[in-house]
Design a protein around this motif. Structure first.
Motif, PDB file in Angstrom:
ATOM      1  N   TYR A  88      12.963 -41.225  -1.041  1.00 31.62           N
ATOM      2  CA  TYR A  88      13.829 -42.135  -0.302  1.00 31.62           C
ATOM      3  C   TYR A  88      15.273 -42.021  -0.772  1.00 31.62           C
ATOM      4  CZ  TYR A  88      10.194 -44.394   2.391  1.00 31.62           C
ATOM      5  OH  TYR A  88       9.196 -44.634   3.305  1.00 31.62           O
ATOM      6  N   SER A  89      15.490 -41.920  -2.118  1.00 29.54           N
ATOM      7  CA  SER A  89      16.887 -41.840  -2.548  1.00 29.54           C
ATOM      8  C   SER A  89      17.529 -40.570  -2.039  1.00 29.54           C
ATOM      9  CB  SER A  89      17.063 -41.914  -4.065  1.00 29.54           C
ATOM     10  OG  SER A  89      15.907 -42.221  -4.717  1.00 29.54           O
ATOM     11  N   LEU A 106      20.641 -36.437  -8.210  1.00 27.91           N
ATOM     12  CA  LEU A 106      20.823 -37.890  -8.288  1.00 27.91           C
ATOM     13  C   LEU A 106      19.514 -38.614  -8.015  1.00 27.91           C
ATOM     14  CD1 LEU A 106      24.281 -38.486  -6.593  1.00 27.91           C
ATOM     15  CD2 LEU A 106      23.666 -38.738  -8.995  1.00 27.91           C
ATOM     16  N   SER A 107      18.748 -38.123  -7.027  1.00 27.88           N
ATOM     17  CA  SER A 107      17.484 -38.802  -6.723  1.00 27.88           C
ATOM     18  C   SER A 107      16.545 -38.702  -7.916  1.00 27.88           C
ATOM     19  CB  SER A 107      16.848 -38.211  -5.464  1.00 27.88           C
ATOM     20  OG  SER A 107      16.509 -36.868  -5.684  1.00 27.88           O
ATOM     21  N   GLY A 108      16.594 -37.553  -8.617  1.00 24.18           N
ATOM     22  CA  GLY A 108      15.802 -37.425  -9.834  1.00 24.18           C
ATOM     23  C   GLY A 108      16.232 -38.449 -10.866  1.00 24.18           C
ATOM     24  N   ILE A 109      17.561 -38.631 -10.995  1.00 22.40           N
ATOM     25  CA  ILE A 109      18.055 -39.576 -12.016  1.00 22.40           C
ATOM     26  C   ILE A 109      17.677 -41.009 -11.639  1.00 22.40           C
ATOM     27  CG2 ILE A 109      20.167 -40.542 -12.999  1.00 22.40           C
ATOM     28  CD1 ILE A 109      21.290 -37.660 -12.884  1.00 22.40           C
ATOM     29  N   ILE A 110      17.787 -41.339 -10.345  1.00 23.05           N
ATOM     30  CA  ILE A 110      17.409 -42.701  -9.923  1.00 23.05           C
ATOM     31  C   ILE A 110      15.930 -42.941 -10.235  1.00 23.05           C
ATOM     32  CG2 ILE A 110      17.137 -44.216  -7.929  1.00 23.05           C
ATOM     33  CD1 ILE A 110      19.578 -42.789  -6.715  1.00 23.05           C
ATOM     34  N   ALA A 111      15.081 -41.955  -9.866  1.00 21.11           N
ATOM     35  CA  ALA A 111      13.644 -42.095 -10.152  1.00 21.11           C
ATOM     36  C   ALA A 111      13.422 -42.210 -11.653  1.00 21.11           C
ATOM     37  CB  ALA A 111      12.883 -40.900  -9.585  1.00 21.11           C
ATOM     38  N   SER A 232       9.665 -37.193 -17.247  1.00 22.52           N
ATOM     39  CA  SER A 232       8.599 -37.005 -16.276  1.00 22.52           C
ATOM     40  C   SER A 232       8.989 -37.607 -14.925  1.00 22.52           C
ATOM     41  CB  SER A 232       7.332 -37.650 -16.821  1.00 22.52           C
ATOM     42  OG  SER A 232       6.416 -37.836 -15.808  1.00 22.52           O
ATOM     43  N   SER A 233       9.631 -38.791 -14.953  1.00 26.52           N
ATOM     44  CA  SER A 233      10.018 -39.424 -13.698  1.00 26.52           C
ATOM     45  C   SER A 233      11.133 -38.638 -13.020  1.00 26.52           C
ATOM     46  CB  SER A 233      10.481 -40.857 -13.933  1.00 26.52           C
ATOM     47  OG  SER A 233       9.462 -41.588 -14.563  1.00 26.52           O
TER      48      SER A 233
END
Lengths: 357, 409
Positions: A88-89, A106-111, A232-233
């Motif tokens: 979604y991000s 960025l989506s990886g960092i948000i997750a 991991s996230s």
């Protein structure tokens, strides 16, 4: 036989520290990688789009999870939620005009940030209690996605991925989507193989084996556990984004439900906890075995071999699938990776019986 | 599929003698969820679909063209749906019915690109009714929005006016459960009633918390919006909380099985229906006679005439009618000609099994007519006539949402 260990000596540190020390392993890896790279040329679109592509992406996701569950020993039953955050991000970021490459990061960092917040529960609880905490994450994220129309995309809760390009390559054809997914899976694989050899990897293993013993030898459990969840996230979030952009191309909350989390855990367990090849084998098994079985049974039924009702026909593959999981785990509790390892070791010393390693 | 091919071929041979056009095997992909979430409907629905196709083949097909159903289980998982879709597409299927929201969502764009027809009867996106945005998607029956409008209008005409009344909508906490809200918002303003939503957690085996809230709200009418096992729980818990069965109005997903699960208290509960139930219809009679009696049925005989069975029959009746019209041009059936056939359907009512449907290039819903029926303890008895309620309002919501989709959502 084909491993030919005789005459292979590691006479300097560099040779001894190679990822694959035995030439035969290197050859196998190179052949598999070249085959995978050229897959769009010789695999039909049906098999590329419905088998190989999802397999590669889910393997990347299973690798991300096995870093946490296998290497750091922290159970996570809400990993689909992590992937949902990434998916979604990334879509919302790309829509906001951010280039796809940066949106992926960025989506990886948000997750990773959200995953690490929930992972903070791991600082207090272990085992089954941690499972409960991560389950809570799954349901909270599900609830937020479903109940915030701004995230889920309005009344029908379907978000389509915008057209994007990656490093000037247009990501719309099947082959380009496959190559992007393959590149990501290859990157995670290399990362995972190397992280095992770093001090971070060793502290993860120390935490897995006994966290207070690790604290005694100077590993900070607070930092290491949080870093395990964060890393991991991050990988899971990017895998989720890749899943959205390269495979589904329209995201709905059901694609990241609780059952998907369980499938991911099954991939990691059936494949073999903490193993790279196990993640690939496990993802392949959990993802593709039901499809193969459904087609096989349907084929048998239409040629008159199994004259039964559609209802039974649909459940039969699931029964066989369940029996296969039990069978594999009874046969080798350490998973498919261990079965591979046994076969490899057998050939390593063939025609003799015992392997050293 | 050998036996199917054999029956299909022999039927084609018989019919082919009369007609000159080269007869073909038309393939429909019925790739549905038999094992996970939609099991409450899929079995009977799919049985009806296949029995109707068998009936058409027994009667000689359409100009000698026979119909084959490719049936696969997708387990409601998008990746299995995508695989089944791609495979059936290679086998030559030109029409698909997934009966699953996540699978349909993952395939809509691809089907548009491949020019394959996707039907989403009584489920799926309401805005797919806008044929200008979704050229290859055919809801072809009342969408959830049309269903909500129909039920509200029924409350208005049969419940002694609706102005100033209170309606409680008790729904499953999912996008599907929230689907009627835009219509309810618009109608509440137009008709001057008040409504409040009471969500319960999926899958709805336990709803007492929601219903004790409803009890405090003291609604005049109750709308239940769920599916599967949760529906019987809704009715039972509502009655326990002092709500009269006559006050309860349900979305299309309430059938004979739910009535059996609730028991005799169910009498008086109303639901929306898009097709008539019962076996007393010409098409169902012919299925009994030519398919079931000759042992060619695809499932239990007891299901014939059930609500979901008839719904399945009606979907295939419309699809076969579209195939007939698509073949009129003299060209072989493809995704394009089948789509053109769908858009030529005018006033087709499957010999009284469903309201007359007229599908145009703009309106893929086919008018959105339906009616309300009431459980009398034995069967569903219609209590209103086939008609479309608030068609302009429903159309407005469809177009707004479709425009939103066109922009990327």
């Amino acid at each position: 036989m084909f491993y030919r260990l005789s005459g292979t000596f590691h006479t300097n540190y560099q040779a001894d520290r190679k990822l694959w020390k035995i030439p035969a392993d290197r050859w196998q890896i190179i052949i598999v990688f070249v085959l995978a790279l050229l897959a769009p040329l010789y695999v039909s679109p049906l098999y590329l789009g419905s088998y190989v592509l999802p397999w590669v992406i889910w393997s990347a996701a299973a690798l991300s999870l096995t870093l946490l569950m296998g290497m750091a020993g922290q159970l996570h039953f809400g990993f689909a939620a992590v992937m949902a955050i990434g998916a979604y991000s990334s879509i919302h970021l790309v829509r906001a005009g951010i280039p796809f490459e940066i949106a992926l990061l960025l989506s990886g960092i948000i997750a990773a940030v959200i995953g690490a917040i929930f992972g903070a529960a791991a600082l207090r609880v272990k085992g089954l209690y941690l499972v409960m905490a991560t389950l809570a994450m799954q349901y909270l994220v599900d609830w937020v996605v479903v109940n915030v129309p701004w995230i889920s995309g309005g009344a029908h809760a379907t978000l389509r991925t915008p057209a994007v390009s990656f490093l000037f390559m247009d990501i719309s054809s099947l082959a380009s989507r496959y190559w992007l997914a393959l590149a990501w899976a290859a990157l995670i694989t290399i990362f995972y193989l190397n992280v095992k050899r770093t001090s971070f990897g060793r502290s993860l293993v120390a935490i897995r084996d006994k966290d207070f013993a690790a604290a005694v030898i100077g590993v900070d459990p607070f930092k290491t556990k949080l870093m395990a969840f964060f890393t991991s996230s991050f990988l899971g979030g990017v895998s989720g984004a890749i899943l959205a952009f390269c495979y589904y191309r329209a995201v709905t909350p059901e694609q990241f439900g609780f059952n998907v989390s369980i499938q991911l855990v099954a991939m990691v367990l059936v494949g073999g906890l903490g193993s790279v090849i196990g993640s690939y084998l496990g993802a392949g098994f959990v993802l593709l075995a039901p499809i193969f079985l459904t087609n096989l049974i349907a084929g048998l039924a239409s040629s008159g071999w199994v004259p039964v009702s559609q209802n039974f026909l649909s459940h039969l593959p699931l029964m066989i699938y369940g029996a296969m999981i039990i069978g594999f785990l009874l046969f080798e509790p350490l998973g498919l990776a261990k079965i591979y390892d046994n076969i490899r070791k057998y050939f390593l010393v063939w025609p003799f019986r015992h392997a050293r390693s | 599929m050998n036996w199917m091919r054999r029956t299909a071929l022999s039927a084609a041979l018989v019919a082919g003698m009369a007609v000159q056009a080269p007869a073909e095997e038309v393939k429909f992909g019925l790739l549905q969820d038999f094992t996970a979430v939609y099991t409450f409907v899929t079995g009977q629905y799919n049985q009806g679909q296949r029995d109707y196709l068998t009936l058409i083949n027994e009667e000689g097909g359409i100009d000698g063209n026979t119909f084959t159903a490719i049936v696969r289980d997708t387990g409601n998982q998008p990746q299995r749906g995508i695989e089944a879709y791609n495979r059936a597409k290679e086998e030559g299927a030109i029409l698909f019915d997934f009966l699953s929201t996540p699978v349909s969502a993952a395939i809509l764009d691809q089907a548009d690109a491949d020019a394959r027809v996707v039907i989403t009867p009584a489920h799926g996106r309401g805005d797919a009714s806008d044929g200008t945005v979704f050229p290859y998607v055919f809801p072809m029956m009342a969408t959830y929005w049309a269903q909500a409008a129909n039920l509200i209008e029924f409350m208005k005409t049969n419940g002694g006016g609706i102005e100033g009344k209170k309606i409680a909508i008790v729904h499953i906490d999912s996008p599907f459960g929230r689907e009627p809200m835009p219509i309810l918002d618009a109608l509440a303003e137009q008709e001057g009633f008040e409504y409040r939503a009471f969500p319960y957690a999926s899958p709805g085996n336990e709803q007492s918390a929601a219903w004790s809230e409803v009890r405090r709200y003291r609604p005049d009418f109750v709308l239940i919006w769920g599916a599967g096992g949760g529906q019987a729980v809704s009715v039972r818990t509502a009655i326990q909380n002092g709500i009269a069965p006559e006050q309860i109005h349900s979305v299309i997903w309430l059938a004979e099985t739910d009535a059996a699960n609730v028991g005799p208290q169910m009498k008086g509960v109303k639901r929306f229906e898009a097709t008539a139930s019962g076996a007393d219809h010409p098409i169902i009679q012919r299925i009994q006679e030519k398919v079931i009696a000759t042992g060619k049925g695809s499932g239990e005989e007891a299901n014939v005439g059930n609500s979901y069975y008839n719904l399945g029959v009606a979907t295939m009746a419309v699809a076969v009618e579209a195939a007939r019209l698509g073949l009129e041009g003299g060209e072989p059936l493809t995704g394009e000609t089948l789509k053109a056939g769908f858009e030529k359907i005018a006033g087709y009512d499957a010999e009284g099994l469903m309201p007359p449907v007229t599908i145009t290039a703009e309106d893929h819903q086919g008018g959105g007519a339906g009616r309300v029926s009431e459980w009398d303890g034995e069967a569903w008895v219609p209590v209103s006539e086939w008609h479309a309620a608030y068609p302009e309002l429903v159309r407005k919501v469809i177009e707004e949402s479709a425009a939103h989709y066109g922009e990327g959502n």
